[in-house]
Scaffold this motif. Structure first.
Motif, PDB file in Angstrom:
ATOM      1  N   ASP A   4      22.415   4.827 110.342  1.00  0.00           N
ATOM      2  CA  ASP A   4      21.451   3.803 110.746  1.00  0.00           C
ATOM      3  C   ASP A   4      20.178   4.449 111.263  1.00  0.00           C
ATOM      4  N   ASN A   8      15.961   0.521 109.281  1.00  0.00           N
ATOM      5  CA  ASN A   8      17.004  -0.324 108.681  1.00  0.00           C
ATOM      6  C   ASN A   8      17.501  -1.405 109.633  1.00  0.00           C
ATOM      7  N   ILE A   9      17.611  -1.068 110.904  1.00  0.00           N
ATOM      8  CA  ILE A   9      18.037  -2.071 111.888  1.00  0.00           C
ATOM      9  C   ILE A   9      17.012  -3.198 111.937  1.00  0.00           C
ATOM     10  N   LYS A  11      14.919  -4.058 109.593  1.00  0.00           N
ATOM     11  CA  LYS A  11      14.962  -4.792 108.323  1.00  0.00           C
ATOM     12  C   LYS A  11      16.088  -5.828 108.334  1.00  0.00           C
ATOM     13  N   LYS A  12      17.251  -5.430 108.868  1.00  0.00           N
ATOM     14  CA  LYS A  12      18.389  -6.361 108.937  1.00  0.00           C
ATOM     15  C   LYS A  12      18.141  -7.474 109.958  1.00  0.00           C
ATOM     16  N   ARG A  13      17.650  -7.084 111.135  1.00  0.00           N
ATOM     17  CA  ARG A  13      17.494  -8.029 112.244  1.00  0.00           C
ATOM     18  C   ARG A  13      16.319  -8.984 112.050  1.00  0.00           C
ATOM     19  N   GLU A  15      14.144  -8.935 109.185  1.00  0.00           N
ATOM     20  CA  GLU A  15      13.737  -9.029 107.784  1.00  0.00           C
ATOM     21  C   GLU A  15      12.385  -8.379 107.536  1.00  0.00           C
TER      22      GLU A  15
END
Length: 68
Positions: A4, A8-9, A11-13, A15
């Motif tokens: 991680d 990336n975090i 992007k996931k959280r 967007e």
């Protein structure tokens, strides 16, 4: 988890990976270098974001250069 990173975090959280500075600034006590996070670290993820906060985070993210 292993592999991680703040990009990336974010992007996931949120967007939007360019919002990673929001995670970094909220966790500066735990993150000494935004390029280095470690497995099992736990971070606060800001929930309510204003448009102004998002704009500043994106500006800040675009200013950062990472070593190759």
């Amino acid at each position: 988890k292993k592999g991680d990173n703040l990009w990336n975090i974010s992007k996931k959280r949120y967007e939007d990976p360019f919002l990673w500075p929001l995670i970094y600034s909220a966790n500066m006590d735990a993150i000494k270098d935004p390029n280095l996070i470690y497995p099992k670290q736990e971070f606060e993820l800001p929930a309510q974001l204003t448009d102004k906060e998002k704009e500043k985070a994106i500006e800040d993210a675009k200013k950062v250069t990472f070593p190759k």
